[in-house]
Enzyme design. Structure first.
Site, short mmCIF file in Angstrom:
data_model
loop_
_atom_site.label_atom_id
_atom_site.label_comp_id
_atom_site.label_asym_id
_atom_site.label_seq_id
_atom_site.Cartn_x
_atom_site.Cartn_y
_atom_site.Cartn_z
N GLY A 1 0.19 14.10 -9.57
CA GLY A 1 -0.04 12.69 -9.22
C GLY A 1 -0.38 12.66 -7.74
NE ARG B 1 9.61 -1.63 -9.48
CZ ARG B 1 10.70 -2.19 -9.01
NH1 ARG B 1 11.24 -3.23 -9.62
NH2 ARG B 1 11.27 -1.73 -7.91
CG HIS C 1 15.58 4.44 -8.87
ND1 HIS C 1 16.00 4.09 -7.63
CD2 HIS C 1 14.23 4.34 -8.86
CE1 HIS C 1 14.94 3.79 -6.88
NE2 HIS C 1 13.86 3.93 -7.61
N1 LIG Z 1 11.94 7.47 -7.97
C1 LIG Z 1 11.65 6.60 -7.02
O1 LIG Z 1 12.50 6.26 -6.23
C2 LIG Z 1 10.24 6.07 -6.92
C3 LIG Z 1 9.82 5.44 -5.74
C4 LIG Z 1 8.50 4.99 -5.67
C5 LIG Z 1 7.64 5.14 -6.75
N2 LIG Z 1 8.10 5.73 -7.88
C6 LIG Z 1 7.25 5.92 -9.04
O2 LIG Z 1 6.34 6.98 -8.77
C7 LIG Z 1 5.17 6.81 -9.57
C8 LIG Z 1 3.94 6.93 -8.70
O3 LIG Z 1 3.84 5.82 -7.81
P1 LIG Z 1 2.56 5.68 -6.87
O4 LIG Z 1 2.81 4.51 -6.00
O5 LIG Z 1 2.21 6.99 -6.27
O6 LIG Z 1 1.45 5.29 -7.96
P2 LIG Z 1 -0.12 5.58 -7.87
O7 LIG Z 1 -0.74 4.74 -8.93
O8 LIG Z 1 -0.59 5.42 -6.47
O9 LIG Z 1 -0.26 7.12 -8.26
C9 LIG Z 1 -0.04 7.62 -9.52
C10 LIG Z 1 -1.06 8.71 -9.77
O10 LIG Z 1 -0.77 9.34 -11.01
C11 LIG Z 1 -2.01 9.74 -11.55
N3 LIG Z 1 -1.91 10.07 -12.97
C12 LIG Z 1 -1.81 9.23 -14.03
N4 LIG Z 1 -1.78 9.94 -15.17
C13 LIG Z 1 -1.82 11.25 -14.84
C14 LIG Z 1 -1.80 12.47 -15.58
N5 LIG Z 1 -1.72 12.46 -16.90
N6 LIG Z 1 -1.88 13.62 -14.90
C15 LIG Z 1 -1.95 13.65 -13.55
N7 LIG Z 1 -1.98 12.53 -12.80
C16 LIG Z 1 -1.91 11.35 -13.43
C17 LIG Z 1 -2.92 8.55 -11.27
O11 LIG Z 1 -4.29 8.89 -11.39
C18 LIG Z 1 -2.50 8.17 -9.86
O12 LIG Z 1 -3.31 8.79 -8.89
C19 LIG Z 1 5.33 5.45 -10.26
O13 LIG Z 1 5.81 5.63 -11.57
C20 LIG Z 1 6.36 4.76 -9.40
O14 LIG Z 1 7.05 3.74 -10.10
C21 LIG Z 1 9.37 6.21 -7.98
#
Ligand SMILES: NC(=O)c1ccc[n+]([C@@H]2O[C@H](COP(=O)([O-])OP(=O)(O)OC[C@H]3O[C@@H](n4cnc5c(N)ncnc54)[C@H](O)[C@@H]3O)[C@@H](O)[C@H]2O)c1
Length: 314
Positions: free
Chosen positions: A11, A84, A177
């Site tokens: 990702g 989100r 979380h």
């Molecule tokens: N655990 C935590 O505390 C925490 C904190 C912030 C965000 N998050 C989560 O992290 C995730 C990413 O957030 P973000 O802001 O980077 O989102 P984002 O949309 O900017 O990035 C997600 C990326 O995943 C890629 N992706 C989707 N399907 C894929 C696949 N099959 N293989 C490879 N890549 C793929 C997308 O193309 C995108 O570039 C979300 O689910 C978000 O809720 C978790």
């Protein structure tokens, strides 16, 4: 690529890109970014490589749309999935992200069978279950990132409220979380002094609430996505603790098997992170109220696990 330690970040979105950046700045690992969007991981990797001469690091970064380049990774950070938008809970992401996290985990572990997985995608604790099932790894090697971020948020709010340096604040957050997370004020201190000696009960409760809603506050402000600077830094902190075998005690989501009276659920608790991944679960003495709050948080994770089982059957 040389013989530096290898970290794959799946990702290459906002969080993944930030993890790569934070790791590059530390300089002890080479980083492979993977994404399904063509050009995105390659572009971010190249852009980050060009920070090297400015910030003085020489880690190698590369980007790819498949997993060949990820072979033999020491750590894989999974951030793929959707994030989100305002009005959405983390749980609203369940169906889409369980498919994505399951599929990328299956692919990445094929060529990195000894890796330690750090799961970031939401809903976090549920996605840890998905990754754990898909990887078939022991529980020591599947660890969720949430508590490091939640306690960083708690520390920030404590420092802001008390008017002290955040460097002197340490804080603990337990539980899933989500809105049911359990900020533990009793185990949170300013230079070793309990925060309850600095702040009134009302202020402590207000900070606890702000921490539990810390992600939503940022989603509401950004409007187009969720937080990524602090989440990226939190995942990088966990990578460092493991690769440098630091034995840090950090709150992470791990599979509990009887600890805290909870069975077969990923829930956030303090653990020791070192070269073997999760090396120890620290069991704190909780009051009846804290313990009940942790159980309530665990039952919301249980609800998601059940919802995923139904989605799979549907
Ligand atoms: N655990 C935590 O505390 C925490 C904190 C912030 C965000 N998050 C989560 O992290 C995730 C990413 O957030 P973000 O802001 O980077 O989102 P984002 O949309 O900017 O990035 C997600 C990326 O995943 C890629 N992706 C989707 N399907 C894929 C696949 N099959 N293989 C490879 N890549 C793929 C997308 O193309 C995108 O570039 C979300 O689910 C978000 O809720 C978790």
């Amino acid at each position: 690529m040389g013989s530096r330690r290898k970290v794959t970040v799946v990702g290459a979105g906002m969080v993944g890109g930030t993890v790569a950046q934070m790791l590059a700045l530390r300089g002890f690992a080479d980083v492979v970014l993977v994404d399904i969007v063509e050009g995105l991981p390659q572009g971010k990797a190249l852009d980050l490589m060009q920070v090297g001469p400015l910030m003085g690091f020489d880690s190698h970064l590369s980007g790819s749309n498949d997993y060949a380049e990820t072979a033999g990774s020491d750590i894989v950070v999974i951030t793929s999935g959707i994030a989100r938008k305002p009005g959405m809970s983390r749980d609203d992401l369940l169906k889409t992200n369980m498919g994505i996290v399951g599929s990328v985990t299956g692919q990445v572990v094929e060529s990195s069978p000894d890796a330690i997985l750090i799961v970031v995608s939401n809903p976090l604790d549920a996605m840890c279950h998905v990754a754990f099932d898909a990887a078939g790894f022991p529980r020591e090697r599947v660890i969720g990132m949430a508590g490091v971020l939640d306690s960083a948020r708690f520390r920030t709010f404590i420092a802001m409220e008390a008017g002290v340096s955040v460097e002197d604040v340490s804080a603990m957050v337990l539980g899933g979380h989500g809105d049911t997370m359990v900020p533990l004020s009793r185990y949170s201190t300013i230079a070793g002094i309990p925060i309850t000696e600095y702040l009134t009960g009302d202020r402590v409760r207000a900070i606890e609430d702000r921490t539990a809603n810390g992600g939503a506050e940022i989603v509401g402000l950004l409007k187009t996505g969720s937080a990524y600077f602090a989440p990226g830094a939190s995942a990088a902190e966990m990578v460092e603790a493991i690769l440098l075998d630091k034995k840090r005690i950090l709150p992470c989501s791990v599979l509990l098997q009887g600890e805290y009276g909870i069975n077969d659920l990923f829930v956030g608790v303090p653990v020791k992170l070192g070269a073997n991944g999760m090396e120890q679960i620290i069991e704190l003495n909780l009051t009846g109220e804290e313990s009940a709050a942790l159980k309530k948080s665990a039952s919301s994770v249980q609800g998601l696990v059940e919802a995923m089982a139904q989605l799979k059957d549907a």
